[in-house]
Write a protein that holds these residues in place. Structure first.
Motif, short mmCIF file in Angstrom:
data_model
loop_
_atom_site.label_atom_id
_atom_site.label_comp_id
_atom_site.label_asym_id
_atom_site.label_seq_id
_atom_site.Cartn_x
_atom_site.Cartn_y
_atom_site.Cartn_z
N GLU A 186 0.83 -1.20 0.00
CA GLU A 186 0.00 0.00 0.00
C GLU A 186 0.86 1.26 0.00
OE1 GLU A 186 -3.24 0.32 -0.29
OE2 GLU A 186 -3.49 -1.85 -0.49
N LYS A 208 2.18 1.81 -3.39
CA LYS A 208 1.16 2.36 -4.30
C LYS A 208 0.98 3.86 -4.07
CE LYS A 208 -1.57 -1.86 -4.90
NZ LYS A 208 -2.88 -2.51 -4.64
N VAL A 209 0.89 4.24 -2.76
CA VAL A 209 0.72 5.66 -2.43
C VAL A 209 1.91 6.48 -2.91
CG1 VAL A 209 0.56 7.30 -0.52
CG2 VAL A 209 -0.81 5.21 -0.48
N GLN A 210 3.11 5.94 -2.68
CA GLN A 210 4.31 6.65 -3.14
C GLN A 210 4.33 6.80 -4.65
OE1 GLN A 210 7.44 4.30 -1.40
NE2 GLN A 210 7.50 5.50 0.49
N LYS A 211 3.87 5.75 -5.33
CA LYS A 211 3.84 5.79 -6.79
C LYS A 211 2.84 6.84 -7.28
CE LYS A 211 3.60 2.74 -10.80
NZ LYS A 211 3.37 1.35 -11.26
N GLN A 212 1.63 6.86 -6.64
CA GLN A 212 0.63 7.86 -7.02
C GLN A 212 1.12 9.27 -6.70
OE1 GLN A 212 -2.89 6.69 -4.94
NE2 GLN A 212 -3.38 5.01 -6.35
N ARG A 213 1.79 9.37 -5.57
CA ARG A 213 2.34 10.68 -5.19
C ARG A 213 3.36 11.17 -6.21
NH1 ARG A 213 5.24 11.75 0.66
NH2 ARG A 213 5.56 14.00 0.47
N GLU A 214 4.18 10.25 -6.66
CA GLU A 214 5.18 10.60 -7.67
C GLU A 214 4.52 11.00 -8.98
OE1 GLU A 214 9.04 11.35 -8.78
OE2 GLU A 214 8.30 10.73 -6.79
N LEU A 215 3.46 10.25 -9.35
CA LEU A 215 2.74 10.59 -10.58
C LEU A 215 2.10 11.97 -10.49
CD1 LEU A 215 1.02 7.15 -11.38
CD2 LEU A 215 2.89 8.22 -12.63
N LEU A 216 1.47 12.26 -9.32
CA LEU A 216 0.87 13.58 -9.13
C LEU A 216 1.92 14.69 -9.17
CD1 LEU A 216 -1.72 12.82 -6.31
CD2 LEU A 216 -2.22 13.43 -8.68
N LYS A 217 3.07 14.41 -8.55
CA LYS A 217 4.15 15.39 -8.56
C LYS A 217 4.61 15.68 -9.99
CE LYS A 217 8.80 16.19 -6.73
NZ LYS A 217 9.92 15.59 -5.95
N GLU A 221 2.84 15.24 -12.67
CA GLU A 221 1.75 15.91 -13.39
C GLU A 221 1.72 17.40 -13.06
OE1 GLU A 221 -3.11 15.57 -13.93
OE2 GLU A 221 -2.00 14.04 -12.80
#
Length: 749
Positions: free
Chosen positions: A525, A528-537, A539
């Motif tokens: 988990e 996943k959060v770190q990956k989403q955070r990186e994607l948002l960063k 973006e």
């Protein structure tokens, strides 16, 4: 440990670790058989391996060992043609490598191999089949041609004898048979009545292989020619051997270089064939394995283990894979030590560098030498002590084998602690908890347990770190059909207290397993959060860049419009001024239109029924037409409003019951459906016209009237050019005579 003089210790260790099959498979990729050890700097070998991995090349051909050739040449000896051709094959392979496109450490190494001209001359003299090329030695070529013709004449004579009518009854078949490199006829007994010949041999059926005497003259001629050829080749080979003798240092160097390259290429092709990876030993003493599978296992379950501490104690179920786990860890260290490819995830694994690997796995009992199991173990351990025995990796299977477990536990505790002082790393397997209990306070100890599936009553062949495993001796006995009453009686003798202790150990293992699983889920988990955070960063950063680019483009176009207007202001001709202002206005209008469309597409996704608000009004969307929305205001009035002017209204207020007519609202806001531009300067007229059209669009007018007059025609021209470029003007035409005629325009929006 002392090594057997006849059998290399690496082979003895490989046999203990079940790696003999692996080494045999690896040897098939070598051009000539040799030990797996590569002498020299390990880091240098890895660097060359990495650069060689990216090159597509053909493996070298099989080449015989050439060390005895060097010894022979040192003694001024003579090499045969087949011996020299082995050297030629070796040279040619290096010449082939030099023609490849390569870079990095491998190219640097390869560039150091420089061939003497005389060696290259020898290489050019041989054909691919190991014979001398034609044209190099004309006299030799002449004798070979004579020999070929003599053999053909002999063969013709044999065919003549074969087809004699008188010989036919004695022929077994109509073929020519080679016996000791001689062509013969296969005849039945009694052939000497019609043919004189020499019997060379007899077949299994009792027939005779015969050489006709009529061919004796031709045979003698062929033998003489062959002797001449042998004499000529002896002279040539003597000269070639003499040349080679002058280059003994180079020959020794190129032979060692070939062995070195052979080691590297075999590893690369073996790794690609098996889909293995390389892992060089690190300077630490850590062993971290990720998805490692022992090469000897069929359909293995990969293991992942973190052995960062100094001692690993493996406990748990019988036949649950403890010994194979021990062998797997030792095998990984063994293969990494020799830079052999491994079946694991190399990027997530680490294997330290150890001076030696010791595997104490077998029962050392020896009747001949009067050594018991325990005595043999003590002898083996005694050899591990000493100043030189440091930085070793030691594996011991069933450490307390052969004596009382409680006494042995105390003894081995002291032995293990002494070995740890010498900076050794130790792996143990045991079924006895006494040693685990004694060692538990040592911070260098890592526990690992083999797990058991109680539901199916069988080992899972999986492991859990940080806990002590139960042996499940009673369960194993039942699994192998020991009568249940015997097992039950044994349980009573074993005692309730110890059984409860075993249950506590088992529950602890289960809790550890649950904790481990939850930890894995939590890590997943978090990942996943770190990956989403990186994607948002990423973006946000991309949007920031896009925003900067948009601002830059807008500023550039605005400056372009301003420069056009300034340029027009400097013109003296009215037409040029009008044209410059119109061009600037076109740019500004296009920017406004593009900005509105972009905002609608990127930020505003409206739906019918949504509550919206503008700066002055609030209402509900009734319909969406292009970039405009039909909004029913709280007052009951319906208006066409651009989407870009709308914002979401989270709080919906009750609609007012008062209703105002659309016509009055329009007139109040716009001031009518007509605009009079008489008497205005050109720039004032365009500004008024732009404001008028915007208000008319907001009010929802579909058609308006614009008065510009006739006069000189300049104002009329400017109005028409502006209407042509306006994005919301569908069409325009001259008004009817009663509404102004040529001095007015009817504009449809």
């Amino acid at each position: 440990m002392k090594q057997n003089n006849k059998i290399p210790y690496y082979y003895i260790l490989a046999k203990k670790l079940d790696l003999t099959g692996y080494l045999e498979n690896f040897s098939h990729f070598l051009a000539r058989i040799k030990p797996p050890h590569i002498e020299g700097d390990t880091q240098r070998h890895i660097t060359i391996l990495e650069s060689l991995e990216s090159i597509e090349f053909t493996p070298p051909p099989p080449i015989l060992p050439l060390q005895h050739h060097l010894t022979h040449l040192k003694k001024k000896g003579f090499l045969h043609k087949i011996d020299i051709f082995e050297w030629v094959k070796l040279w040619r392979y290096f010449l082939y490598l030099k023609e490849l496109k390569c870079e990095g450490a491998f190219k640097i190494w390869l560039d150091k191999i420089i061939f003497p001209d005389s060696i290259l001359e020898i290489e050019k003299q041989f054909s691919d089949n190991g014979d001398f090329k034609q044209g190099i030695y004309p006299e030799l070529d002449s004798y070979k041609a004579i020999l070929e013709n003599a053999k053909k004449d002999k063969q013709k004579s044999l065919y003549v004898a074969l087809h004699q009518e008188s010989l036919r009854p004695f022929l077994v078949d109509s073929q020519l048979h080679f016996i000791d490199d001689e062509e013969t006829l296969l005849l039945r007994a009694g052939f000497n009545a019609v043919l004189s010949g020499e019997i060379c041999s007899r077949s299994n059926s009792g027939f005779f292989y015969v050489i006709p005497n009529s061919l004796s003259k031709q045979r003698h001629k062929i033998q003489e020619i062959q002797q001449h050829i042998a004499h000529l080749e002896y002279r040539i080979l003597s000269n070639l051997s003499s040349t080679l003798n002058k280059h003994l240092p180079f020959l020794g160097f190129i032979d060692r270089a070939f062995d070195y390259f052979d080691q590297l290429q075999a590893r690369i092709h073996f790794a690609k064939n098996k889909n293995y990876e390389f892992l060089a030993p690190s300077q630490t003493q850590q062993i971290i394995l990720h998805s490692f599978s022992h090469p000897a296992l069929n359909n293995p379950r990969p293991i992942s283990i973190d052995f960062s501490k100094s001692i690993l104690l493996i406990t748990g179920v019988n036949a649950g894979g403890k010994t194979m786990l021990l062998k797997s860890i030792l095998s990984a260290a063994f293969l990494a030590r020799y830079l052999l490819p491994l079946p694991l995830n190399a990027t997530k694994s680490t294997i330290g560098h150890f001076k030696n690997i010791e595997a104490i796995l077998d029962d050392p009992q020896d009747v001949k030498n009067d050594i018991s199991t325990f005595a043999g173990r003590m002898l083996h351990f005694s050899q591990l002590f000493g100043a030189k025995n440091q930085y070793m990796l030691i594996g011991v299977d069933e450490i307390e084998l052969g004596t009382d477990s409680d006494e042995a536990a105390s003894l081995f505790k002291v032995i293990l602690e002494r070995l740890l002082k010498h900076k050794n790393k130790i792996i143990l397997t045991t079924h006895h908890k006494r040693l685990a209990a004694l060692m538990s306070k040592n911070p260098s100890l890592e526990l690992i347990a083999a797990l058991y599936d109680e539901k199916n009553r069988m080992p899972t062949f999986s492991f859990l770190q940080g806990t002590i495993g139960k042996s499940y001796a009673f369960e194993t006995a039942l699994r192998y059909n020991i009568p249940a009453d015997i097992v039950q009686e044994a349980r009573k003798i074993y005692g309730e207290d110890k059984e409860k202790l075993g249950e506590l150990i088992e529950k602890s293992a289960k809790l550890e397993l649950i904790l481990h699983q939850k930890e894995q889920q939590l890590n997943e988990e978090i990942h996943k959060v770190q990956k989403q955070r990186e994607l948002l960063k990423n973006e946000i950063e991309q949007q920031h860049l896009d925003y900067k680019k948009r601002i830059f483009d807008l500023e550039k176009q605005y400056f372009e419009a301003i420069n056009l207007a300034k340029k027009a202001a400097k013109e003296t001709e009215i037409a040029n001024i009008h044209q410059g202002i119109n061009n600037a206005n076109k740019i500004l209008q296009k920017l406004k239109y593009d900005e509105q469309n972009q905002q609608v597409e990127q930020n505003l996704q409206w739906n019918v029924g949504e509550n919206v608000k503008t700066q002055k009004h609030k209402g509900t969307i009734l319909a969406i037409k292009g970039n405009n929305a039909v909004v029913e205001l709280e007052s009951g009035l319906k208006m066409h409003i651009p989407l870009v002017d709308l914002k979401k209204n989270q709080i919906q207020k009750p609609k007012s019951t008062a209703r105002v007519s659309l016509e009055l609202q329009k007139k109040h806001r716009v001031g009518g459906v007509s605009l009079d531009l008489h008497g205005l300067r050109h720039d004032e007229a365009i500004e008024k016209l732009d404001e008028f059209l915007s208000n008319a669009l907001v009010a929802g007018f579909d058609e308006v009237l614009v008065y510009h007059g006739i006069g000189t025609g300049r104002l009329s021209f400017i109005v028409k050019e502006f209407l042509k470029t306006h994005p919301k003007v569908q069409s325009f035409s001259d008004a009817p005579p009663q509404m102004g005629g040529f001095g007015a325009k009817i504009v449809k929006l």
